[in-house]
Scaffold this motif. Structure first.
Motif, PDB file in Angstrom:
ATOM      1  N   VAL A 237     -10.788  -5.695   8.602  1.00  0.00           N
ATOM      2  CA  VAL A 237      -9.224  -5.407   8.082  1.00  0.00           C
ATOM      3  C   VAL A 237      -8.822  -3.798   8.023  1.00  0.00           C
ATOM      4  CG1 VAL A 237      -8.614  -4.673   5.428  1.00  0.00           C
ATOM      5  CG2 VAL A 237      -9.991  -6.757   5.284  1.00  0.00           C
ATOM      6  N   VAL A 238      -7.725  -3.801   9.373  1.00  0.00           N
ATOM      7  CA  VAL A 238      -7.222  -2.974   8.726  1.00  0.00           C
ATOM      8  C   VAL A 238      -6.730  -1.718   7.469  1.00  0.00           C
ATOM      9  CG1 VAL A 238      -5.443  -0.865  10.866  1.00  0.00           C
ATOM     10  CG2 VAL A 238      -6.324  -3.058  11.582  1.00  0.00           C
ATOM     11  N   ILE A 239      -7.183  -0.421   7.600  1.00  0.00           N
ATOM     12  CA  ILE A 239      -7.448   0.231   6.610  1.00  0.00           C
ATOM     13  C   ILE A 239      -6.345   0.758   7.020  1.00  0.00           C
ATOM     14  CG2 ILE A 239      -8.131   1.388   4.819  1.00  0.00           C
ATOM     15  CD1 ILE A 239     -10.740  -1.027   4.779  1.00  0.00           C
ATOM     16  N   ASN A 240      -5.988   2.000   6.469  1.00  0.00           N
ATOM     17  CA  ASN A 240      -5.079   2.832   6.890  1.00  0.00           C
ATOM     18  C   ASN A 240      -5.095   3.788   4.735  1.00  0.00           C
ATOM     19  OD1 ASN A 240      -3.201   2.783   9.244  1.00  0.00           O
ATOM     20  ND2 ASN A 240      -2.097   1.344   8.726  1.00  0.00           N
ATOM     21  N   VAL A 241      -5.291   5.117   5.187  1.00  0.00           N
ATOM     22  CA  VAL A 241      -5.612   5.234   4.274  1.00  0.00           C
ATOM     23  C   VAL A 241      -5.407   6.803   4.290  1.00  0.00           C
ATOM     24  CG1 VAL A 241      -7.176   6.585   2.233  1.00  0.00           C
ATOM     25  CG2 VAL A 241      -7.325   4.600   3.415  1.00  0.00           C
ATOM     26  N   SER A 242      -4.401   7.579   2.999  1.00  0.00           N
ATOM     27  CA  SER A 242      -3.910   8.781   3.359  1.00  0.00           C
ATOM     28  C   SER A 242      -4.122   9.448   1.928  1.00  0.00           C
ATOM     29  CB  SER A 242      -2.401   9.321   3.815  1.00  0.00           C
ATOM     30  OG  SER A 242      -2.399  10.743   3.456  1.00  0.00           O
ATOM     31  N   LEU A 243      -4.994  10.616   1.521  1.00  0.00           N
ATOM     32  CA  LEU A 243      -4.523  10.812   0.581  1.00  0.00           C
ATOM     33  C   LEU A 243      -4.982  12.559   0.219  1.00  0.00           C
ATOM     34  CD1 LEU A 243      -7.821   9.460  -0.786  1.00  0.00           C
ATOM     35  CD2 LEU A 243      -5.916   7.845  -1.475  1.00  0.00           C
ATOM     36  N   GLU A 244      -3.457  12.460  -0.298  1.00  0.00           N
ATOM     37  CA  GLU A 244      -3.346  14.810  -0.006  1.00  0.00           C
ATOM     38  C   GLU A 244      -3.580  15.024  -1.955  1.00  0.00           C
ATOM     39  OE1 GLU A 244       0.496  14.848   1.430  1.00  0.00           O
ATOM     40  OE2 GLU A 244       0.378  13.697   3.834  1.00  0.00           O
ATOM     41  N   ALA A 245      -4.050  15.536  -1.900  1.00  0.00           N
ATOM     42  CA  ALA A 245      -4.352  15.936  -3.701  1.00  0.00           C
ATOM     43  C   ALA A 245      -5.314  17.094  -2.951  1.00  0.00           C
ATOM     44  CB  ALA A 245      -5.519  15.035  -3.918  1.00  0.00           C
ATOM     45  N   ALA A 246      -4.816  18.455  -2.884  1.00  0.00           N
ATOM     46  CA  ALA A 246      -5.232  19.506  -2.306  1.00  0.00           C
ATOM     47  C   ALA A 246      -5.050  19.740  -3.701  1.00  0.00           C
ATOM     48  CB  ALA A 246      -4.860  20.356  -1.056  1.00  0.00           C
ATOM     49  N   GLY A 268      -6.119  -9.226  -0.414  1.00  0.00           N
ATOM     50  CA  GLY A 268      -5.758  -8.599   0.415  1.00  0.00           C
ATOM     51  C   GLY A 268      -6.599  -9.140   1.802  1.00  0.00           C
ATOM     52  N   THR A 269      -7.697  -9.581   1.193  1.00  0.00           N
ATOM     53  CA  THR A 269      -9.402  -9.805   2.193  1.00  0.00           C
ATOM     54  C   THR A 269      -9.451 -10.926   2.505  1.00  0.00           C
ATOM     55  OG1 THR A 269     -10.606  -9.258   0.454  1.00  0.00           O
ATOM     56  CG2 THR A 269     -10.319  -7.353   2.250  1.00  0.00           C
ATOM     57  N   GLY A 270     -10.458 -11.630   2.795  1.00  0.00           N
ATOM     58  CA  GLY A 270     -11.103 -12.992   3.392  1.00  0.00           C
ATOM     59  C   GLY A 270      -9.330 -14.084   4.590  1.00  0.00           C
ATOM     60  N   ALA A 275      -5.107  -8.926   7.812  1.00  0.00           N
ATOM     61  CA  ALA A 275      -6.022  -8.469   6.813  1.00  0.00           C
ATOM     62  C   ALA A 275      -5.394  -7.249   7.317  1.00  0.00           C
ATOM     63  CB  ALA A 275      -7.199  -9.177   6.406  1.00  0.00           C
ATOM     64  N   ARG A 276      -4.332  -6.547   6.512  1.00  0.00           N
ATOM     65  CA  ARG A 276      -4.294  -4.942   6.099  1.00  0.00           C
ATOM     66  C   ARG A 276      -4.003  -5.140   4.666  1.00  0.00           C
ATOM     67  NH1 ARG A 276       0.979  -2.434   9.681  1.00  0.00           N
ATOM     68  NH2 ARG A 276       0.389  -0.295   8.461  1.00  0.00           N
ATOM     69  N   ILE A 277      -4.386  -3.144   4.715  1.00  0.00           N
ATOM     70  CA  ILE A 277      -4.311  -2.281   3.525  1.00  0.00           C
ATOM     71  C   ILE A 277      -4.053  -0.693   3.521  1.00  0.00           C
ATOM     72  CG2 ILE A 277      -5.913  -1.691   1.174  1.00  0.00           C
ATOM     73  CD1 ILE A 277      -7.655  -3.981   1.565  1.00  0.00           C
ATOM     74  N   ASP A 278      -3.211  -0.323   3.073  1.00  0.00           N
ATOM     75  CA  ASP A 278      -2.107   1.100   2.860  1.00  0.00           C
ATOM     76  C   ASP A 278      -2.886   1.436   1.674  1.00  0.00           C
ATOM     77  OD1 ASP A 278      -1.685   0.164   5.816  1.00  0.00           O
ATOM     78  OD2 ASP A 278       0.422  -0.077   5.854  1.00  0.00           O
ATOM     79  N   VAL A 279      -3.217   2.690   1.751  1.00  0.00           N
ATOM     80  CA  VAL A 279      -2.965   3.569   0.939  1.00  0.00           C
ATOM     81  C   VAL A 279      -2.826   4.802   0.480  1.00  0.00           C
ATOM     82  CG1 VAL A 279      -4.715   4.611  -1.150  1.00  0.00           C
ATOM     83  CG2 VAL A 279      -5.642   2.000  -0.143  1.00  0.00           C
ATOM     84  N   ARG A 293      -0.651  -1.313  -0.969  1.00  0.00           N
ATOM     85  CA  ARG A 293       0.112  -2.351  -0.322  1.00  0.00           C
ATOM     86  C   ARG A 293      -0.795  -3.497   0.718  1.00  0.00           C
ATOM     87  NH1 ARG A 293       4.532  -2.162   4.485  1.00  0.00           N
ATOM     88  NH2 ARG A 293       3.260  -1.251   6.596  1.00  0.00           N
ATOM     89  N   ASN A 294      -0.638  -4.552   0.426  1.00  0.00           N
ATOM     90  CA  ASN A 294      -1.936  -4.926   1.750  1.00  0.00           C
ATOM     91  C   ASN A 294      -1.230  -7.037   1.325  1.00  0.00           C
ATOM     92  OD1 ASN A 294      -2.450  -5.910  -1.587  1.00  0.00           O
ATOM     93  ND2 ASN A 294      -2.945  -7.704  -1.358  1.00  0.00           N
ATOM     94  N   LYS A 295      -1.248  -7.083   2.839  1.00  0.00           N
ATOM     95  CA  LYS A 295      -0.804  -8.736   3.189  1.00  0.00           C
ATOM     96  C   LYS A 295      -1.568  -9.414   2.138  1.00  0.00           C
ATOM     97  CE  LYS A 295       1.252  -8.225   7.231  1.00  0.00           C
ATOM     98  NZ  LYS A 295       0.980  -8.504   8.628  1.00  0.00           N
TER      99      LYS A 295
END
Length: 347
Positions: A237-246, A268-270, A275-279, A293-295
């Motif tokens: 699974v390709v996971i892209n994460v960007s959490l900006e909560a400074a 979004g897995t299996g 498979a890709r998940i963006d947060v 979002r997820n495939k």
């Protein structure tokens, strides 16, 4: 103090006393003084003053008798005929008192004219009756609203507690499945995964019981969960994460965002091609923007467990309860993507 000062008994008593003083002083304030008449009729003036004291006392008694006895025991119980008889009886009593006063005490000074006597007595009587009825109904309405508000708040706390307790087992079920998978593979990342799991459990047990937590801590919680899932799925699974909560000044209800991420990993897995998940999590002044979002493959024959969807259902309910109109949630399926976007007012 449990009550505001203006709701305390002494404050209520002061307001009633002031209102009665103003009401009873109006005839004296509006009455034109005739000193020559008062000197010639000093006995009649004193009789009128004494009678006015008596009338004032009767009006005060009638005001509270109607508010505290007649309305609760008759109006609220729909005994309207009985209520009418009691009110008519009080009016007859007041008119009879006025009649006796003018007929017996003042008979030597002027004859009694019934029409103005009835009209004046009715005007005073109706004014006090209307004020008493309005007063008690407003008081009862406010009391019922406070009771309903307290009951609603208590129900809200109970419901939120139940909703949160449903999220926690659902989340733990998924994470423990991850640990079992790593143990079967005899993965070297099992130990750091257990450390992350202990951090998550600490957050859930000790911080999730708070009404709100710093947004930064919620972001760290999300990151730890995503890291555990990344270790589990690896390159599948390709996971892209960007959490900006400074900005640590912002706070949020604990475990409010995790169900969206859980849902993405669950669905979004299996048997998903590429498979890709963006947060993504970001903030602007007073606003939080969160998207996941997820495939997905709608025709997938993968059998989901019966707990699928519990998290999303709960988070929608919690958003309604906690934020009302101060949030915007969009959930859509677009081509091969399942997309969730949330805008939240942090004020």
């Amino acid at each position: 103090m449990n009550e505001e000062w203006y709701q305390q008994k002494w404050a209520v008593a002061v307001r009633h006393i002031v209102a009665w003083l103003v009401f009873f002083s109006l005839p004296y304030l509006l009455h034109a003084t005739n000193e020559s008449w008062e000197r010639e009729h000093i006995n009649e003036k004193q009789a009128w003053i004494n009678y006015q004291y008596y009338t004032d006392a009767v009006l005060v008694i009638f005001f509270y008798l109607n508010a505290w006895v007649f309305i609760p025991k008759m109006i609220y119980k729909k005994k309207f005929f009985k209520y009418t008889l009691y009110i008519l009886g009080v009016f007859i009593f007041m008119f009879t008192s006025r009649y006796i006063f003018e007929r017996v005490i003042l008979k030597s000074l002027h004859p009694l004219d019934l029409r103005p006597t009835i009209l004046f007595t009715f005007f005073i009587f109706f004014t006090v009756l209307s004020a008493s009825t309005a007063f008690q109904m407003i008081v009862d309405k406010l009391r019922q609203e406070r009771k309903n508000s307290a009951k609603e708040n208590e129900n809200l706390k109970t419901e939120l507690s139940l909703l949160r307790s449903q999220v926690s087992p659902h989340f733990m079920f998924n994470v423990l499945n991850n640990m079992v998978s790593l143990a079967r593979k005899k993965s070297d990342v099992l130990e750091p995964s257990l450390i992350k799991l202990s951090s998550l459990m600490r957050y859930m047990l000790y911080e999730a019981d708070e009404e709100k937590v710093p947004l930064q801590r919620e972001a760290e919680y999300l990151q730890s969960y995503i890291d555990l899932q990344q270790q589990r799925f690896g390159k599948n699974v390709v996971i892209n994460v960007s959490l900006e909560a400074a900005n640590s000044n912002y706070e949020i209800e604990p475990m409010l965002l995790i169900p969206f991420v859980e849902n993405a990993f669950k669905h979004g897995t299996g048997l998903i091609t590429d498979a890709r998940i963006d947060v993504n999590l970001s903030t602007r002044p007073g606003m939080l923007f969160f998207s996941v979002r997820n495939k997905y493959n709608e025709t997938s024959s993968e059998i989901k467990d019966k707990t699928s969807g519990i998290g999303l259902a709960n988070v929608k309910r919690r958003l309604n309860l906690l934020y009302g109109d101060n949030y915007v949630l969009h959930i859509e399926k677009k081509e091969d993507w399942f997309i969730v976007s949330l805008q939240l007012n942090l004020h």
